[in-house]
Design an enzyme around this catalytic site. Structure first.
Site, short mmCIF file in Angstrom:
data_model
loop_
_atom_site.label_atom_id
_atom_site.label_comp_id
_atom_site.label_asym_id
_atom_site.label_seq_id
_atom_site.Cartn_x
_atom_site.Cartn_y
_atom_site.Cartn_z
N LEU A 94 0.88 -1.09 0.19
CA LEU A 94 0.33 0.35 -0.43
C LEU A 94 0.83 0.96 -0.37
CD1 LEU A 94 -2.24 2.19 0.18
CD2 LEU A 94 -2.60 1.19 2.52
N SER A 95 0.76 2.16 -1.03
CA SER A 95 1.58 3.13 -0.94
C SER A 95 2.46 3.39 -0.72
CB SER A 95 0.93 4.18 0.67
OG SER A 95 1.44 5.40 0.93
N ALA A 96 3.74 3.76 0.15
CA ALA A 96 4.75 3.15 0.06
C ALA A 96 5.42 2.35 -0.12
CB ALA A 96 5.20 3.58 1.37
#
Length: 361
Positions: free
Chosen positions: A144-146
């Site tokens: 997720l995300s980073a």
């Protein structure tokens, strides 16, 4: 550089409250002794009971402000690891590396083969393969995300390790190589490059030249942290890597969300994308006890009536086939009725057979 990236990378997401603690989840076991650790990461694992030999492995990378303990069961991965009998590895970012606990998907020293955080994660995977007799042809990674940014880093720098990947609010490989670029021209506005330019960045990351990992791309349509444009650029990057065009070969609706597929000439899906309507920055879940349901709502883990982990595990072929529907019980009265019906038919056929015999004689 790493110590100063917290506010710059997370931005508005820092307003969230009630964030997970840094303590390892009680259901997880820490992985130690996984060789050199240049990225200074920690690692945790969940191993289902009676894990068969040559089982798959899923690597799950948390987002900023999260930890392994706040990402494992909240996203549904523990449930599906137990159901599908695969091992689960959860790398964890540490505060000395990034104050917001983001994986450093934009730092050159961490996103190249055999360097930094990428090498640390590779060594964790090698340790899991040895310790749990993992099938090397069935290793997958998601984030997720980073964590999604680092997922793409791993797919690009060690493509021979992975059969597939999945991103939620992800970014193309080398969309940024410093924190300013990450914040301004990648996350906020999105970077527009041609499919070939994106693909060349992946091809240059290793000497790999054979089959590439399949990729499932998830994006919230209302994401205010990672511009949804990045999902389109990810599609362009990985369809180009696979040598297929950027026009969807199919589109449907899954649990109310738009799903597109990109296939090779044989019809095999190599890249798929989900656009979750109205979703801000996060990974989508669908709390409940049914097989397609998963997760517990938390910051960046958002109840949108569709379980990302379930559909990703299906895409990778990690979940068992549906149980056959058992036949409905038949009452005694119905059985007697059917027997009388069959007896009547037999009596009729017997009479017709006798008539034929008489005619022949």
């Amino acid at each position: 550089m790493k110590l100063g990236t917290a506010i710059a990378i997370v931005g508005a997401a820092m307003l969230w409250q009630g964030l997970p603690t840094d303590a390892a989840a009680q259901s997880l076991t820490e992985v130690t002794g996984f060789g050199t650790n240049p990225g200074q990461l920690r690692a945790f694992k969940h191993i289902p009971q009676e894990l068969p030999p040559n089982s798959p492995l899923v690597v799950a990378l948390h987002g900023c402000l999260q930890s392994a303990s706040g990402y494992d069961d909240e996203t549904g991965w523990v449930k599906y690891a137990d159901m599908g009998k695969f091992a689960l590895l959860l790398p964890q970012q540490e505060l000395p590396n990034n104050l917001a606990k983001c994986f450093n998907w934009f730092e050159l020293g961490d996103i190249q083969r055999d360097q930094g955080e990428a090498l640390s994660i590779k060594h964790m995977i090698d340790k899991m393969v040895t310790d749990h007799n993992i099938d090397r042809k069935r290793i997958y990674i998601t984030g997720l995300s980073a964590g999604a940014g680092m997922t793409v880093v791993m797919l690009a720098t060690y493509p021979e390790l992975f059969a597939g990947g999945a991103t939620s609010a992800g970014l193309p490989y080398k969309c940024a190589t410093n924190v300013t670029e990450a914040r301004n021209s990648c996350m906020r506005s999105g970077k527009n490059q041609s499919p070939a330019q994106w693909g060349d960045l992946v091809r240059a990351a290793s000497s790999h030249g054979s089959e590439w990992p399949r990729l499932s791309i998830w994006q919230g349509a209302a994401d205010g942290t990672v511009n949804p444009m990045n999902a389109r650029e990810l599609i362009e990057q990985w369809t180009n890597v696979h040598g297929i065009d950027q026009t969807p070969d199919g589109q449907d609706t899954v649990d109310g969300q738009v799903h597109r597929v990109f296939t090779d000439a044989s019809g095999k899906v190599l890249v798929e994308s989900f656009t979750v309507a109205g979703m801000d920055h996060g990974i989508s879940i669908n709390p409940g006890s049914d097989k397609p349901q998963c997760g517990t709502a938390a910051p960046f883990i958002l109840d949108k009536d569709i379980c990302t982990s379930f559909h990703v595990a299906k895409f990778w072929g990690l979940l068992p086939s549906p149980d056959p529907i058992p036949p409905s019980p038949i009452s005694r009265e119905e059985l007697l009725r059917r027997m009388d019906e069959m007896k009547g038919r037999i009596d009729q056929l017997t009479a017709e057979l006798n008539e034929l015999r008489a005619a022949i004689e």
